[in-house]
Design a protein around this motif. Structure first.
Motif, short mmCIF file in Angstrom:
data_model
loop_
_atom_site.label_atom_id
_atom_site.label_comp_id
_atom_site.label_asym_id
_atom_site.label_seq_id
_atom_site.Cartn_x
_atom_site.Cartn_y
_atom_site.Cartn_z
N LEU A 8 0.84 -1.20 0.00
CA LEU A 8 0.00 0.00 0.00
C LEU A 8 0.88 1.25 0.00
CD1 LEU A 8 -2.86 1.18 0.08
CD2 LEU A 8 -2.75 1.04 2.58
N SER A 9 1.94 1.21 0.75
CA SER A 9 2.89 2.33 0.80
C SER A 9 3.48 2.59 -0.58
CB SER A 9 3.99 2.02 1.80
OG SER A 9 4.97 3.01 1.78
N GLU A 10 3.92 1.56 -1.26
CA GLU A 10 4.51 1.71 -2.59
C GLU A 10 3.50 2.23 -3.60
OE1 GLU A 10 6.44 -1.88 -3.92
OE2 GLU A 10 7.58 -2.04 -2.04
N ARG A 11 2.29 1.70 -3.56
CA ARG A 11 1.28 2.07 -4.55
C ARG A 11 0.74 3.47 -4.36
NH1 ARG A 11 -2.89 -2.59 -5.44
NH2 ARG A 11 -3.61 -1.06 -6.96
N THR A 12 0.83 4.00 -3.16
CA THR A 12 0.27 5.34 -2.90
C THR A 12 1.34 6.40 -2.68
OG1 THR A 12 0.10 4.92 -0.53
CG2 THR A 12 -1.83 4.39 -1.88
N GLY A 13 2.59 5.97 -2.54
CA GLY A 13 3.66 6.93 -2.24
C GLY A 13 3.54 7.51 -0.84
N THR A 14 2.95 6.75 0.06
CA THR A 14 2.72 7.19 1.43
C THR A 14 3.53 6.30 2.37
OG1 THR A 14 0.47 7.79 0.81
CG2 THR A 14 0.92 7.61 3.16
N SER A 15 4.20 6.91 3.32
CA SER A 15 5.03 6.12 4.22
C SER A 15 4.18 5.18 5.07
CB SER A 15 5.84 7.04 5.14
OG SER A 15 5.00 7.65 6.10
N ARG A 16 4.79 4.10 5.53
CA ARG A 16 4.10 3.14 6.38
C ARG A 16 3.66 3.82 7.67
NH1 ARG A 16 7.54 -2.43 5.64
NH2 ARG A 16 7.77 -2.22 3.39
N VAL A 56 -6.28 1.80 -1.67
CA VAL A 56 -5.39 2.61 -2.53
C VAL A 56 -6.09 3.93 -2.85
CG1 VAL A 56 -4.24 2.76 -4.77
CG2 VAL A 56 -4.18 0.61 -3.48
N ASP A 57 -7.32 3.84 -3.35
CA ASP A 57 -8.07 5.06 -3.67
C ASP A 57 -8.36 5.88 -2.42
OD1 ASP A 57 -8.15 4.58 -6.39
OD2 ASP A 57 -10.03 3.48 -6.28
N ARG A 58 -8.68 5.22 -1.33
CA ARG A 58 -8.99 5.92 -0.08
C ARG A 58 -7.79 6.73 0.39
NH1 ARG A 58 -13.05 5.97 3.81
NH2 ARG A 58 -14.20 5.80 1.87
N VAL A 59 -6.60 6.13 0.36
CA VAL A 59 -5.38 6.84 0.80
C VAL A 59 -5.13 8.05 -0.11
CG1 VAL A 59 -2.87 6.67 1.01
CG2 VAL A 59 -4.32 4.86 1.94
N LEU A 60 -5.32 7.87 -1.41
CA LEU A 60 -5.12 9.00 -2.33
C LEU A 60 -6.13 10.11 -2.07
CD1 LEU A 60 -4.29 6.99 -5.58
CD2 LEU A 60 -2.69 8.15 -4.03
N GLN A 61 -7.37 9.74 -1.74
CA GLN A 61 -8.38 10.75 -1.39
C GLN A 61 -7.98 11.49 -0.12
OE1 GLN A 61 -11.78 8.14 -1.22
NE2 GLN A 61 -12.57 8.89 -3.16
N VAL A 62 -7.55 10.74 0.87
CA VAL A 62 -7.14 11.35 2.14
C VAL A 62 -5.99 12.31 1.90
CG1 VAL A 62 -6.03 10.87 4.37
CG2 VAL A 62 -8.00 9.51 3.63
N ARG A 63 -5.00 11.88 1.14
CA ARG A 63 -3.85 12.75 0.86
C ARG A 63 -4.27 14.02 0.13
NH1 ARG A 63 1.72 10.03 -0.13
NH2 ARG A 63 2.02 12.23 -0.47
N GLY A 64 -5.19 13.88 -0.81
CA GLY A 64 -5.67 15.05 -1.53
C GLY A 64 -6.39 16.03 -0.62
N LEU A 65 -7.20 15.51 0.29
CA LEU A 65 -7.91 16.38 1.23
C LEU A 65 -6.95 17.03 2.22
CD1 LEU A 65 -11.05 14.14 1.79
CD2 LEU A 65 -10.98 16.34 0.59
N LEU A 66 -5.94 16.28 2.66
CA LEU A 66 -4.93 16.87 3.54
C LEU A 66 -4.15 17.96 2.81
CD1 LEU A 66 -3.60 13.67 5.33
CD2 LEU A 66 -4.72 15.61 6.45
#
Length: 142
Positions: free
Chosen positions: A6-14, A43-53
């Motif tokens: 999940l970290s690799e696919r979203t570019g988000t640290s563990r 994957v989509d949820r993390v990307l949404q969260v990052r966008g909102l942040l």
């Protein structure tokens, strides 16, 4: 998928993914060996969260808004205080202004790229504008 995937696919640290989970923004199951297991939808949820942040929303507001991003939209919004509504309106208006600014900047960059890639139309327009002026001068002098 496990947290590393999940970290690799979203570019988000563990570490940040664990924080999102602590905040109730994403969820995971546990495998028999205790590893976190995330659904593909994370994957989509993390990307949404990052966008909102990135847009400036705090996690407490994101947690309330996330149900609106799912389909079907079964929204159960029990904490809609006047302050929350005002915050969301302010953030929406701020995003709208950012979008306007981004569109203006994108259009300006596109115009610049068009001019750099094909300078002939600008040069031709200048030459065409000069010819009537030259003709006017030559007839005025005659």
């Amino acid at each position: 998928m496990r947290i590393g995937q999940l970290s690799e696919r979203t570019g988000t640290s563990r570490r940040l993914l664990r924080y999102y989970e602590e905040q109730g923004l994403i969820s995971s199951g546990r495998s028999l060996n205790g590893y976190r297991e995330y659904a593909e939808a994370c994957v989509d949820r993390v990307l949404q969260v990052r966008g909102l942040l990135d847009a400036g929303l705090p996690t407490r507001i994101i947690r309330q808004v996330l149900p609106c991003l799912d389909a079907p939209r079964a929204i159960h919004f029990s904490g809609a205080t006047a302050e929350t509504i005002a915050t969301l309106e302010h953030e929406r208006d701020r995003m709208t202004e950012r979008i306007r600014c981004l569109v203006r900047n994108r259009d300006a960059i596109s115009g610049y790229l068009d001019a750099v890639r094909d300078p002939q139309p600008a040069a031709d327009a200048g030459a065409k504008a000069a010819k009537p002026a030259e003709a006017a001068l030559s007839t005025a002098g005659a």
